[in-house]
Design an enzyme around this catalytic site. Sequence first.
Site, PDB file in Angstrom:
ATOM      1  N   HIS A  95       0.863  -1.192   0.000  1.00 10.75           N
ATOM      2  CA  HIS A  95       0.000   0.000   0.000  1.00 10.75           C
ATOM      3  C   HIS A  95       0.891   1.231   0.000  1.00 10.75           C
ATOM      4  O   HIS A  95       2.114   1.119   0.040  1.00 10.75           O
ATOM      5  CB  HIS A  95      -0.909  -0.013   1.234  1.00 10.75           C
ATOM      6  N   HIS A  97       1.354   5.661   1.060  1.00 16.13           N
ATOM      7  CA  HIS A  97       0.988   6.854   1.826  1.00 16.13           C
ATOM      8  C   HIS A  97       1.339   8.061   0.976  1.00 16.13           C
ATOM      9  O   HIS A  97       2.337   8.055   0.267  1.00 16.13           O
ATOM     10  CB  HIS A  97       1.755   6.885   3.151  1.00 16.13           C
TER      11      HIS A  97
END
Length: 263
Positions: A95, A97
């Site tokens: 994932h 950020h």
Amino acid sequence: MAAEWGYSPTNGPDVWARLFPQAGGARQSPVDICTSIASSDSNLEMKKLTFAYESQSDLRILNTGHGWKVEAPQSGSRLEGGPLGEDIYQLEQFHCHWGETSAEGSEHTVDGRAYAGELHLVHWNTTKYQSFAEAAQHPDGLAVLGVFFDVGNESNDEIEKIVSTLSEIKFKGQFTDIPDVIDPTTFLPSGLGYWTYLGSLTTPPCNECVIWIVYKEPITVTEEQLVQFRCLSACSGEAEEFIVKNYRPPQPLGNRALRECNA
Ligand code: SG4
Ligand code: ZN
């Protein structure tokens, strides 16, 4: 604090510790990487960090309400060596950020400087534990590789495979399969020098279970790719609340060792 944690003033990092006590602990992540205090460790150089991933198609990508996440459980993958002792870690998910503008977005910072974003490849210790959930309860349970994003003119092909699915997972809870073949190796920079320290998950419950390995060299993505990340919505349907930022700011390193390997 609002019912759910997030990144706004009312439910953001400053108040997480009220509902998630571990967030107030002494082994939290991210941290500012102060390069002058990093100690180079010959053990890291002798016992090289190695990775072996599988190329996979039809990986599931979902909107978690806090960003996008690709589920990539790979029983055949191996991350080992370097700071990982004798144990073998396997890939579970990855994932990202990011921030409101490309002047911010990374979780780790380097001598106070933030990058435009940070990719996390999350692995768990299959030598000692039976499942990801079990591993996340132990200090040597997870190993996360962090890769910084720089903004440039060249779009990253592998990131583009993610970007091209985002219109299908605009709202929280939506998911789809990525048709392209993804090889996690291609996310890593060509220079393999890294910093490493013992830390935590950067989101609630902020378990102190992560051996962090942060690559020194960033990879390049375009502003347009980051703009697409910022178009995801934190809500399920109707109400649009864009996920414009989803990074936790640096936490105190305290007396933890910060080591470096120049690969
Ligand atoms: C992101 O919110 C992921 O979507 C989470 O994945 C992840 O939690 C969380 O970040 C923390 O991971 O590498 N930034 S981090 O420390 O991996 C976990 C989920 O599946 C447990 C919720
Ligand atoms: Zn992360």
